[in-house]
Design an enzyme around this catalytic site. Structure first.
Site, mmCIF file in Angstrom:
data_model
loop_
_atom_site.group_PDB
_atom_site.id
_atom_site.type_symbol
_atom_site.label_atom_id
_atom_site.label_comp_id
_atom_site.label_asym_id
_atom_site.label_seq_id
_atom_site.Cartn_x
_atom_site.Cartn_y
_atom_site.Cartn_z
ATOM 1 N N TYR A 35 64.600 49.360 60.508
ATOM 2 C CA TYR A 35 63.615 48.473 60.267
ATOM 3 C C TYR A 35 64.252 47.265 59.607
ATOM 4 O O TYR A 35 63.963 45.874 60.367
ATOM 5 C CB TYR A 35 62.370 48.789 59.339
ATOM 6 C CG TYR A 35 61.392 47.672 59.060
ATOM 7 C CD1 TYR A 35 60.507 47.432 59.843
ATOM 8 C CD2 TYR A 35 61.386 47.080 57.796
ATOM 9 C CE1 TYR A 35 59.501 46.581 59.518
ATOM 10 C CE2 TYR A 35 60.909 46.054 57.504
ATOM 11 C CZ TYR A 35 59.737 45.837 58.471
ATOM 12 O OH TYR A 35 58.737 44.585 58.134
ATOM 13 N N LEU A 82 28.503 46.143 41.481
ATOM 14 C CA LEU A 82 27.449 47.526 41.654
ATOM 15 C C LEU A 82 27.077 47.780 40.550
ATOM 16 O O LEU A 82 27.642 47.797 39.358
ATOM 17 C CB LEU A 82 28.320 48.586 42.164
ATOM 18 C CG LEU A 82 28.897 48.289 43.797
ATOM 19 C CD1 LEU A 82 29.807 49.258 44.241
ATOM 20 C CD2 LEU A 82 27.866 47.810 44.858
ATOM 21 N N LYS A 114 36.236 54.929 45.261
ATOM 22 C CA LYS A 114 36.143 53.780 44.671
ATOM 23 C C LYS A 114 37.357 53.514 43.852
ATOM 24 O O LYS A 114 37.828 54.022 43.059
ATOM 25 C CB LYS A 114 35.061 53.829 43.241
ATOM 26 C CG LYS A 114 34.820 52.383 42.542
ATOM 27 C CD LYS A 114 33.771 52.382 41.829
ATOM 28 C CE LYS A 114 33.601 51.456 40.756
ATOM 29 N NZ LYS A 114 34.399 50.206 40.855
ATOM 30 N N ARG A 135 38.193 37.992 43.943
ATOM 31 C CA ARG A 135 36.650 38.048 43.537
ATOM 32 C C ARG A 135 36.283 36.958 42.586
ATOM 33 O O ARG A 135 35.296 36.300 42.621
ATOM 34 C CB ARG A 135 36.110 39.346 42.953
ATOM 35 C CG ARG A 135 34.914 39.482 42.661
ATOM 36 C CD ARG A 135 34.704 40.791 42.401
ATOM 37 N NE ARG A 135 32.926 40.992 42.091
ATOM 38 C CZ ARG A 135 32.618 40.798 40.900
ATOM 39 N NH1 ARG A 135 33.141 40.551 39.736
ATOM 40 N NH2 ARG A 135 31.218 40.682 40.569
ATOM 41 N N GLU A 170 39.900 46.134 48.525
ATOM 42 C CA GLU A 170 40.384 46.320 47.246
ATOM 43 C C GLU A 170 42.053 46.321 47.114
ATOM 44 O O GLU A 170 42.675 46.807 48.073
ATOM 45 C CB GLU A 170 40.010 47.824 46.803
ATOM 46 C CG GLU A 170 40.121 47.972 45.336
ATOM 47 C CD GLU A 170 38.839 47.201 44.736
ATOM 48 O OE1 GLU A 170 38.142 46.568 45.192
ATOM 49 O OE2 GLU A 170 38.981 47.390 43.450
ATOM 50 N N LYS A 310 30.622 56.714 38.624
ATOM 51 C CA LYS A 310 31.687 56.754 37.881
ATOM 52 C C LYS A 310 31.990 58.174 37.407
ATOM 53 O O LYS A 310 31.311 58.501 36.768
ATOM 54 C CB LYS A 310 31.264 55.622 36.800
ATOM 55 C CG LYS A 310 31.198 54.166 37.064
ATOM 56 C CD LYS A 310 32.590 53.781 37.567
ATOM 57 C CE LYS A 310 33.162 52.627 36.685
ATOM 58 N NZ LYS A 310 33.050 51.242 36.239
ATOM 59 N N CYS A 405 73.945 65.236 24.069
ATOM 60 C CA CYS A 405 75.440 65.306 24.250
ATOM 61 C C CYS A 405 75.910 64.892 22.823
ATOM 62 O O CYS A 405 77.416 65.302 22.362
ATOM 63 C CB CYS A 405 76.010 64.198 24.978
ATOM 64 S SG CYS A 405 76.073 62.669 24.570
ATOM 65 N N CYS A 420 71.771 56.262 23.388
ATOM 66 C CA CYS A 420 72.777 56.951 23.294
ATOM 67 C C CYS A 420 74.162 56.007 23.984
ATOM 68 O O CYS A 420 73.849 55.742 25.184
ATOM 69 C CB CYS A 420 72.676 58.261 24.017
ATOM 70 S SG CYS A 420 74.228 59.091 24.360
ATOM 71 N N CYS A 425 77.186 61.202 28.757
ATOM 72 C CA CYS A 425 76.389 61.927 28.462
ATOM 73 C C CYS A 425 75.676 62.599 29.764
ATOM 74 O O CYS A 425 75.513 61.759 30.640
ATOM 75 C CB CYS A 425 75.241 61.235 27.725
ATOM 76 S SG CYS A 425 73.671 61.886 27.159
#
Ligand code: IVH
Length: 662
Positions: A35, A82, A114, A135, A170, A310, A405, A420, A425
Site C-alpha cells: 500500500y 437523546l 452507542k 456537534r 460518531e 445506558k 535485574c 532502571c 535489563c
C-alpha cells in the site's frame, strides 16, 4: 504528462479500493508495504506534476493547512441529543409512550451500539467530501474539515447516485490506537488522555491536521440527510445505502420487532462489549419508519422516536493488597496495584495501573486502602480515588534497585518516572523487542509476549537485531512451536526488512522519537548514516526537533551498544536510505515559511503547495527557525511574534517574486 495523468488516476482508484477494504471493511488484501509503495508512487507523480493533484486524491488527506482557530457553523438541522433509559423499566416506559402515541403495535425498532466518541456531520457536494462540522452545542458546531479529511474511513468520494447530502455519525478512537497514543504520551512526558472519547475529541479539535492524521480516528455513520431531512423511508434502509456508498456503518445493528427483542440485543452486547475494538456506553434504539418518527416528533431537546439505553458505569470498590513494580522499554518503573479480585461489568479485575509515584501521592493511596476502580478504554483498569482508608495501611516506596535485574534506579529532575538505567535489563529488552515488532512499527506478526519471553529467557536473542538471525530450526526448539508457525514467523521477520526508514527509526525506540518525528528526520536527512552522524545543531534543522529531542537522538547514536545494534540491522538488510517524496531543489530550498492572514489571490492550501513545490517548507508556528512570515489581510498574533523574533515579513506578491527570482 498525459501518461502521468492516466497513471495517477489508476493509482488513485487502486488506493481508494484498498483504503475501503482496510479502513471500512477491515479486510485488507495487500500488505502495508505494498500500500505504501502505491502511495509513494502517486505522491512522486503529483509532486512532479502538481497540476495533477485533485482534492479527493488519497494523498490529500494530510497536507491541509494548520489553522489559527475554528470557524463556527450552524447545522442544517439541529444535532439533538437523546434521552437516556438507565434500566429495563425505563426502556419499557419508552416503548409504552411510543405505542400510545402511535396508537398501534405496528412499528419496529433499529437497535444500534452507542459508540463512545464525538458526533460529527460531514457534507458532500457532487459526491465529494466538502466539509465536516462537530456537534458543538447541537445548533452550532466547529468546522473541522481538514482534520476530518485525515480519517481514512471517511470516503473523500462516494459511490452511487446521491451527490449532495449530509451524513452524521460518531468519530471514535479504537482501543489499540488509544493505548498507543497514551504510551507515546507517557514516553514524551505528556499527560495521558482519560478515555478514548476524550482522546478522539482532543484529536479532532487540534489546529494541525497532521496531528489528527497520526491519531488514527475512525468514523461510523448512522444518519443520511438530504436538505436537512432523512433521505429514505426507513432508518434501516438509510444504513444499507450508507454502506453501499462506501461509508463505514457499524455492522452490529438489528431490526427488532418488539421491545423484548431490543432488550435481548442490549444484554447480549453488554456481555460482549469488551470484545469490541472500540468503547460503547450503551445501545441507541430508534423507531425504524421515518413517517412514524415524524408523527412522534420531538421534545425541546430530544426526539421522541429514539432513546439511549445506558450501560452502568464500569466501576467497583475493592482493596489494594500490594503494589508491584513493572519495568518498561525505556526502563521506566510503573507501579501496579494488586487488587482483591472484583468483577466489573463481567470481567474479573485483579490489577490496576498507578502510573508513577506522583499519581500515588495525588490519590493519597497506601497499601491496604479501599479504592474505586474503573475500566475506561485501557486494558488495565485504573484507580479513580481512595474510597476508605485501610485499617492496616502501609506506605509505598519506589525501589532503588530494578526488581528485574537489580540495576540502579534513577529519577531525574523534572521527570515523573523512575528508571532502571541498566541497558542490559531483560525486562527492558523484552519490551524493546515487542515495540520493534508491533503493529504500525515493524509489523512483525507472531512476535508477541509468549515468544519474546522465551527468546530472551533462553538467551536466543539479546538485542532486537537478534530477530534477524533466527531461523526456522532455532525456533523449533521452543515450546509449542510447530513447523508452520515457525515458518510464518521467519517469513514475517524477513518481510519486515522492506519497511521504510521512518519505521526503522521509530522501531529503534529512541526516546521522544515516535512515528511522526521519524518521518521528519528521514525527510531532513535522507539516511540513517546522516542522522547518526548529525550534530546537535544540525538535528534541530529537522521539523519539530527541538533541543530536548535532538539531545536524545544525539546521545542514542553515541552509545556503543546502539552503534553495534545499528550496524547489525544494516548488515541484516533493513532500509537505511529514504527517498523523499518532497521535491529537493527549487528556489526556496532550505527556507521555512509561516502563513498568516488572508492572502489576496492564493488560498492557504495553494500557497503551501506553491512553497513546497519550490522546495520550501511551511510550518504552523513562528519560531527562530522561520525564515519568512507571509502576511495577508488581518494577520493574527503570528505577525507580532515574527516582529519580536526579527523574522522577515513578506506580502503575497513578494513571495511570488521570491519564487521567480530565486
Ligand atoms: S443517534 C437524534 N446513534 O450518542 C439522534 N447517536 O446521546 C441522535 N451516539 O450525540 C444521535 N452512537 O454522539 C445515535 N448509533 C448511534 C450513536 C449515537 C453514539 C452518540 C452521539 C449522540 C449521543 C446521544
Amino acid at each position: 504528462m498525459k501518461d502521468a495523468q492516466g497513471e495517477a488516476e489508476k493509482l488513485r482508484e487502486q488506493l481508494r479500493h484498498h483504503e475501503y477494504l482496510y479502513y471500512v471493511l477491515d479486510k485488507p488484501e495487500i500488505s502495508d508495504a505494498d500500500y505504501d509503495a502505491l502511495m509513494h508512487r502517486l505522491q512522486a507523480l503529483e509532486s512532479q506534476y502538481p497540476a495533477l493533484i485533485t482534492p479527493d486524491s488519497p494523498t490529500q488527506r494530510v497536507g491541509g493547512k494548520p489553522r489559527e482557530g475554528f470557524v463556527k457553523v450552524r447545522h442544517s438541522s439541529p444535532m439533538l441529543s437523546l434521552d437516556n433509559a438507565l434500566n429495563e423499566g425505563e426502556l419499557r416506559d419508552f416503548d409504552r409512550r411510543v405505542h400510545d402515541l402511535l396508537g398501534s403495535s405496528d412499528y419496529c425498532y433499529v437497535a444500534e451500539l452507542k459508540m463512545d466518541g464525538l458526533s460529527m456531520a460531514a457534507h458532500y457536494l457532487e459526491g465529494q467530501f466538502a466539509r465536516a462540522v462537530t456537534r458543538g452545542d447541537g445548533s452550532v458546531g466547529e468546522e473541522v474539515t481538514e482534520n476530518a479529511r485525515t480519517i481514512r474511513s471517511l470516503p473523500l468520494r462516494v459511490k452511487g447516485r446521491l451527490r449532495e447530502f449530509e451524513v452524521r455519525g460518531e468519530t471514535v478512537m479504537n482501543r489499540t490506537a488509544f493505548e498507543r497514543l497514551n504510551a507515546e504520551r507517557d514516553e514524551r512526558g505528556l499527560s495521558r488522555f482519560a478515555n478514548p472519547r476524550n482522546a478522539a475529541a482532543g484529536s479532532l479539535r487540534v489546529l494541525e491536521p497532521q496531528i489528527t492524521a497520526s491519531r488514527r480516528l475512525d468514523y461510523y455513520t448512522y444518519f443520511l440527510l438530504t436538505e436537512g431531512r432523512p433521505a429514505f423511508d426507513t432508518h434501516s434502509q438509510a444504513l444499507r445505502e450508507l454502506s453501499q456508498m462506501g461509508f463505514k456503518v457499524n455492522p452490529h445493528h438489528k431490526i427488532c420487532r418488539d421491545i423484548a427483542e431490543v432488550l435481548r440485543f442490549c444484554s447480549e452486547w453488554e456481555a460482549h462489549r469488551e470484545d469490541l475494538p472500540y468503547e460503547i456506553d450503551g445501545v441507541v434504539v430508534k423507531v425504524d419508519s421515518v413517517a412514524q418518527q415524524q408523527r412522534l416528533g420531538y421534545t425541546a431537546k430530544a426526539p421522541r422516536w429514539a432513546i439511549a439505553y445506558k450501560y452502568p458505569a464500569r466501576q467497583a470498590v475493592t482493596t489494594v493488597e500490594s503494589i508491584e513494580v513493572q519495568v518498561g522499554r525505556t526502563g521506566a518503573l510503573t507501579p501496579v496495584a494488586r487488587l482483591r479480585p472484583v468483577e466489573v461489568s463481567g470481567v474479573t479485575v485483579s490489577r490496576a495501573t498507578l502510573h508513577n509515584e506522583d499519581e500515588i501521592e495525588r490519590l493519597g493511596l497506601q497499601i491496604g486502602d479501599d479504592v474505586v476502580i474503573e475500566r475506561s478504554g485501557d486494558v488495565i483498569p485504573k484507580v479513580v480515588r481512595v474510597h476508605a482508608l485501610g485499617s492496616y495501611r502501609k506506605e509505598f516506596q519506589m525501589p532503588d534497585k530494578c526488581p528485574v535485574c537489580g540495576g540502579h534506579v534513577v529519577r531525574e529532575e523534572g521527570e515523573a518516572a523512575s528508571r532502571c538505567i541498566n541497558t542490559n535489563c531483560s525486562a527492558r529488552l523484552k519490551e524493546s523487542i515487542l515495540h520493534f515488532a508491533s503493529r504500525g512499527v515493524m509489523n512483525i506478526d507472531g512476535v508477541g509476549d509468549a515468544l519474546v519471553d522465551q527468546l530472551v529467557d533462553r538467551g536466543m536473542v539479546s538485542s532486537v537485531a537478534g530477530l534477524y538471525e533466527l531461523t526456522v530450526e532455532k525456533l523449533l526448539n521452543l515450546e509449542r512451536m510447530g513447523k508452520k508457525s515457525a515458518g510464518n514467523i521467519i517469513r514475517n521477520i524477513e518481510n519486515s526488512k522492506k519497511n521504510p526508514l521512518p519505521r526503522v527509526l521509530n522501531a529503534l525506540g529512541i526516546r521522544f522519537v515516535g512515528e511522526r518525528t521519524a518521518v521528519f528526520l528521514a525527510e531532513a536527512f535522507g539516511s540513517m548514516e546522516a542522522i547518526a552522524s548529525a550534530g546537535l545543531e544540525e538535528l534541530q534543522q529537522a521539523e519539530e526537533v527541538g533541543p530536548k529531542v535532538a539531545q536524545s537522538i544525539f546521545q542514542f547514536f553515541r552509545e556503543p551498544r546502539n552503534q553495534e545494534l545499528v550496524d547489525r540491522l544494516r548488515a541484516a538488510g533493513l532500509q537505511f536510505q529514504y527517498q523523499s517524496t518532497r521535491p529537493k531543489g527549487g528556489p526556496l530550498k532550505g527556507l521555512t515559511f509561516v502563513l498568516t492572514g488572508t492572502l489576496a489571490h492564493l488560498s492557504r492550501d495553494d500557497a503551501k503547495k506553491l512553497i513546497e513545490t519550490a522546495g520550501g517548507k511551511v510550518s504552523s508556528a513562528v519560531s527562530k527557525k522561520t525564515n519568512y512570515l507571509v502576511a495577508g489581510a488581518d494577520p493574527g498574533s503570528k505577525l507580532d511574534k515574527a516582529r519580536e523574533l526579527g523574522v522577515q515579513v513578506v506580502s503575497e506578491d513578494e513571495l511570488l517574486d521570491l519564487i521567480k527570482v530565486g
